[in-house]
Enzyme design. Sequence first.
Site, PDB file in Angstrom:
ATOM      1  N   SER A  83      -9.355   7.885  -5.771  1.00  0.00           N
ATOM      2  CA  SER A  83     -10.424   6.909  -5.564  1.00  0.00           C
ATOM      3  C   SER A  83     -11.687   7.380  -6.252  1.00  0.00           C
ATOM      4  CB  SER A  83     -10.692   6.733  -4.065  1.00  0.00           C
ATOM      5  OG  SER A  83     -11.899   6.024  -3.834  1.00  0.00           O
ATOM      6  N   TYR A 132     -12.040   9.963   4.372  1.00  0.00           N
ATOM      7  CA  TYR A 132     -11.322   9.312   3.276  1.00  0.00           C
ATOM      8  C   TYR A 132     -11.675   9.947   1.934  1.00  0.00           C
ATOM      9  CZ  TYR A 132      -9.929   5.514   0.084  1.00  0.00           C
ATOM     10  OH  TYR A 132      -9.379   4.776  -0.936  1.00  0.00           O
TER      11      TYR A 132
END
Length: 284
Positions: free
Chosen positions: A176, A189
């Site tokens: 990401s 995350y």
Amino acid sequence: MDEKTLPAQHQDRQPGLEHEMNPQPIYLANDYRPAGKLAGKVAIVTGGDSGIGRAVAVHYALEGAQVALVYLNEDEDARETLAQVTRHGSQAIALAGDVAQAEFCQRIVAEVIAKWGRLDILVNNAGEQHPETDLQEMDEAQWKRTFRTNIFAMFQLTKVALAHLQAGSSIINTSSVTAYKGNPMLLDYSSTKGAITSFTRSLAINLAPKGIRVNGVAPGPIWTPLIPSTFSADKVAKFGADTPMGRPGQPAEVAPAYVYLASRDASYVTGQMLHINGGSVVNG
């Protein structure tokens, strides 16, 4: 200036459901032209029911691969993805379970080998995220759960899959942009995505002598079920507005990168991250 990019919406359950999203994510562009780049290959795609996973599965089917869709419990979305994969001429199976569980990872690979007798491509794409702005308020159980789903599962499934991957095989991990830019609301995350990036680079070096390539994709803001199931309706309405392109990306704009990395076109590419993020320069 109106920064709204999407209708305000929120889903109260994770993982989110694609069939409840408005507008529906675009998982295949009308002008995509397949070229048989993955003919005869067998792929496992985790998080394959929706979002980026659905787009990857459909693109792989168009390119000639047989696909095993792995998902948690989003049965309606998984049925639609399965139908789209088979509609494009490929065989497919759908396997429901928690990739954070080692026993389920073993079953995934066992069923794929039992059906097709081989495994060529592993896409580790499943993930979850939970916003929290205050580290002191973050529950340790949440931290552990996010790590188990996002990075422990990659370790467990890759470990089992390696017994069947041969020279020319490809492993592709979903990281990401948060691994490179950070995100003040997604501490756990973002941390897992940093771990995924390092895991990808290290495993690529480790497996290079065997001819197995390991790469990753680091998406920016992509319109998937993870978004309305994570953020408030107000935040969803402005999702992607802060990118240079001023909008969120679609899964169809990400999936071709997974095709490239799995194909012979990327035969000299390993240990790399492709950044598909609407123009954010992260130098990573």
